[in-house]
Design a protein around this motif. Sequence first.
Motif, PDB file in Angstrom:
ATOM      1  N   ILE A 130      -8.410   7.510   2.696  1.00 54.57           N
ATOM      2  CA  ILE A 130      -8.854   7.234   1.183  1.00 54.57           C
ATOM      3  C   ILE A 130      -8.934   6.651   0.376  1.00 54.57           C
ATOM      4  O   ILE A 130     -10.377   6.790  -0.320  1.00 54.57           O
ATOM      5  CB  ILE A 130      -7.581   8.459   0.103  1.00 54.57           C
ATOM      6  CG1 ILE A 130      -6.602   9.962   1.416  1.00 54.57           C
ATOM      7  CG2 ILE A 130      -7.342   8.300  -0.967  1.00 54.57           C
ATOM      8  CD1 ILE A 130      -5.338  10.220   0.843  1.00 54.57           C
ATOM      9  N   SER A 131      -8.661   5.012   0.666  1.00 54.93           N
ATOM     10  CA  SER A 131      -9.200   4.343   0.131  1.00 54.93           C
ATOM     11  C   SER A 131     -10.647   3.994   0.298  1.00 54.93           C
ATOM     12  O   SER A 131     -11.593   3.517  -0.588  1.00 54.93           O
ATOM     13  CB  SER A 131      -8.454   3.526   0.327  1.00 54.93           C
ATOM     14  OG  SER A 131      -8.945   2.053  -0.640  1.00 54.93           O
ATOM     15  N   PHE A 149      -4.949   3.141  -3.369  1.00 54.56           N
ATOM     16  CA  PHE A 149      -4.224   3.326  -1.931  1.00 54.56           C
ATOM     17  C   PHE A 149      -4.213   2.641  -1.114  1.00 54.56           C
ATOM     18  O   PHE A 149      -3.094   2.704  -0.485  1.00 54.56           O
ATOM     19  CB  PHE A 149      -5.163   4.688  -1.517  1.00 54.56           C
ATOM     20  CG  PHE A 149      -4.605   6.468  -1.811  1.00 54.56           C
ATOM     21  CD1 PHE A 149      -3.495   6.760  -2.080  1.00 54.56           C
ATOM     22  CD2 PHE A 149      -5.287   6.052  -3.057  1.00 54.56           C
ATOM     23  CE1 PHE A 149      -3.859   8.233  -2.440  1.00 54.56           C
ATOM     24  CE2 PHE A 149      -5.663   7.867  -4.349  1.00 54.56           C
ATOM     25  CZ  PHE A 149      -4.524   8.353  -3.566  1.00 54.56           C
ATOM     26  N   HIS A 150      -5.045   1.825  -1.184  1.00 56.90           N
ATOM     27  CA  HIS A 150      -5.480   0.267   0.090  1.00 56.90           C
ATOM     28  C   HIS A 150      -5.839  -0.430   0.346  1.00 56.90           C
ATOM     29  O   HIS A 150      -7.222  -0.094  -0.306  1.00 56.90           O
ATOM     30  CB  HIS A 150      -6.344   0.833   1.279  1.00 56.90           C
ATOM     31  CG  HIS A 150      -5.371   0.488   3.027  1.00 56.90           C
ATOM     32  ND1 HIS A 150      -5.779  -0.417   2.793  1.00 56.90           N
ATOM     33  CD2 HIS A 150      -4.368   0.569   3.391  1.00 56.90           C
ATOM     34  CE1 HIS A 150      -5.138  -1.059   4.178  1.00 56.90           C
ATOM     35  NE2 HIS A 150      -4.278  -0.014   4.990  1.00 56.90           N
ATOM     36  N   ARG A 199      -3.855   6.591   4.251  1.00 58.09           N
ATOM     37  CA  ARG A 199      -4.599   5.987   2.843  1.00 58.09           C
ATOM     38  C   ARG A 199      -4.985   5.206   2.998  1.00 58.09           C
ATOM     39  O   ARG A 199      -6.366   5.297   1.798  1.00 58.09           O
ATOM     40  CB  ARG A 199      -2.721   4.979   2.515  1.00 58.09           C
ATOM     41  CG  ARG A 199      -2.135   5.899   1.797  1.00 58.09           C
ATOM     42  CD  ARG A 199      -0.741   5.611   1.723  1.00 58.09           C
ATOM     43  NE  ARG A 199      -0.336   5.072   3.400  1.00 58.09           N
ATOM     44  CZ  ARG A 199       0.874   3.603   4.226  1.00 58.09           C
ATOM     45  NH1 ARG A 199       0.511   2.742   3.015  1.00 58.09           N
ATOM     46  NH2 ARG A 199       0.867   3.401   5.276  1.00 58.09           N
ATOM     47  N   SER A 205      -6.235  13.539   3.572  1.00 58.22           N
ATOM     48  CA  SER A 205      -7.896  12.229   3.828  1.00 58.22           C
ATOM     49  C   SER A 205      -8.394  13.323   4.862  1.00 58.22           C
ATOM     50  O   SER A 205      -9.516  12.395   4.792  1.00 58.22           O
ATOM     51  CB  SER A 205      -6.257  11.217   4.524  1.00 58.22           C
ATOM     52  OG  SER A 205      -6.067  11.755   5.509  1.00 58.22           O
ATOM     53  N   VAL A 237      -1.097  14.616   2.601  1.00 58.47           N
ATOM     54  CA  VAL A 237      -1.538  13.027   2.125  1.00 58.47           C
ATOM     55  C   VAL A 237      -2.700  13.417   3.311  1.00 58.47           C
ATOM     56  O   VAL A 237      -4.112  13.120   3.237  1.00 58.47           O
ATOM     57  CB  VAL A 237      -0.791  12.209   1.754  1.00 58.47           C
ATOM     58  CG1 VAL A 237      -1.440  11.123   2.500  1.00 58.47           C
ATOM     59  CG2 VAL A 237      -0.126  11.555   0.738  1.00 58.47           C
ATOM     60  N   SER A 271       1.139   4.998  -3.725  1.00 63.10           N
ATOM     61  CA  SER A 271       0.716   6.240  -4.171  1.00 63.10           C
ATOM     62  C   SER A 271       1.550   7.247  -3.498  1.00 63.10           C
ATOM     63  O   SER A 271       1.386   8.044  -3.899  1.00 63.10           O
ATOM     64  CB  SER A 271      -0.471   5.809  -2.699  1.00 63.10           C
ATOM     65  OG  SER A 271      -0.853   5.284  -1.806  1.00 63.10           O
ATOM     66  N   SER A 314      -9.402   3.263  -5.276  1.00 55.80           N
ATOM     67  CA  SER A 314      -9.732   2.734  -3.780  1.00 55.80           C
ATOM     68  C   SER A 314      -8.597   1.902  -3.843  1.00 55.80           C
ATOM     69  O   SER A 314      -7.843   1.840  -2.769  1.00 55.80           O
ATOM     70  CB  SER A 314     -11.085   2.122  -3.040  1.00 55.80           C
ATOM     71  OG  SER A 314     -10.872   1.953  -2.753  1.00 55.80           O
ATOM     72  N   ASN A 319       1.125  -1.020  -0.363  1.00 51.91           N
ATOM     73  CA  ASN A 319      -0.161  -0.300   0.110  1.00 51.91           C
ATOM     74  C   ASN A 319       0.999   1.282   0.345  1.00 51.91           C
ATOM     75  O   ASN A 319      -0.171   2.549   0.631  1.00 51.91           O
ATOM     76  CB  ASN A 319      -0.605  -0.039   0.852  1.00 51.91           C
ATOM     77  CG  ASN A 319      -1.674  -1.516   1.416  1.00 51.91           C
ATOM     78  OD1 ASN A 319      -2.637  -2.093   0.260  1.00 51.91           O
ATOM     79  ND2 ASN A 319      -1.973  -1.932   2.400  1.00 51.91           N
TER      80      ASN A 319
END
Length: 320
Positions: free
Chosen positions: A123-124, A152-153, A120, A86, A82, A62, A149, A59
């Motif tokens: 955001i996902s 990011f994770h 992350r 988020s 980031v 990104s 999605s 992960n």
Amino acid sequence: MNNKFKVSVSFYGIYTVLVVMTLLLPLLFGSKYNMDVAAYINRLPQLNDQSLTYNILNNTLSLVILHKILFFLSPTVILYLVYIFSVIFLSYILLKYLNVDYVLTIFFICFFSLYLNQSRETISICFGVLAWKNMHKKPLVWILYLLLSAFFHLFAFFYICLFIMSFFFKVISLQIKLTLVFFVIFFLFVLFFYFPRYTYYLKFQNYISFLFVLLGIYILIIWNSIKTIELKIFFVTVFFLAAFSSNLPDISSRIAEISIVLLFFSSSYSRKNIEEEKNYNINLQVLIIAFVMFVYRLSVLLFFNQDRIQLQDYLYNLFL
């Protein structure tokens, strides 16, 4: 009705203040409580030397891409950007779809994780929710959100996919169901047993996460607002999964937290309809429970005993 409107406006004001304080927190404490930032400040330049597969499965792809694009910025600045994105993105998604009572509830439950850390993953989840909410539009739209999605994770991505699949449980053939289940199990097996970063999550601890209890309480409170039997089965299943894995707190807590967020998105009580007295009272119950838990965790954090448990474990999990 007028009083309820005033309360709602007050809640919006409270949430705005809380979010601003969250964004300013690193200025006061540095990366002490932003563990996700602290973990990658020194590692980010080294990730450029890792393989594409490594960065995808860990992960970190990104972060690597952002580091290449924003090469003129230090890793610290990139990671904080980031983090800021988020928090703002999550706030936008919550305020767009949920009653402000539930927005505050999610803040109190997820402040130490999805807000303060795990940027992350946050955001996902946001892109996953957008994919779910836009499935009535052209496939290109929601497929793009799902890809973002995953970008990011991966854990949040797969969880969102399983959640979305529950809406189509009746129309998906048995062969497709078995194929998807096999693929997910095989992928998770490879992930957890062959990548050192994930084997950490499989270590049993001498403490457990109690977030599954909170998930169970919320399922009971808003049970009648979950309209389909498939969704009810989904949330009951993940409750037992979180409960049985509570000795693996980093797994149990993540399952419980994401489930609580999606549970609120699935509830008719969470929509912006404070006109109904019943819904209004239930929403306040949901909020009060989260606030009490938040005050408890914050008070323990202020008098934190580092010999008892690692700070990162405490921030990510709920211990009683």
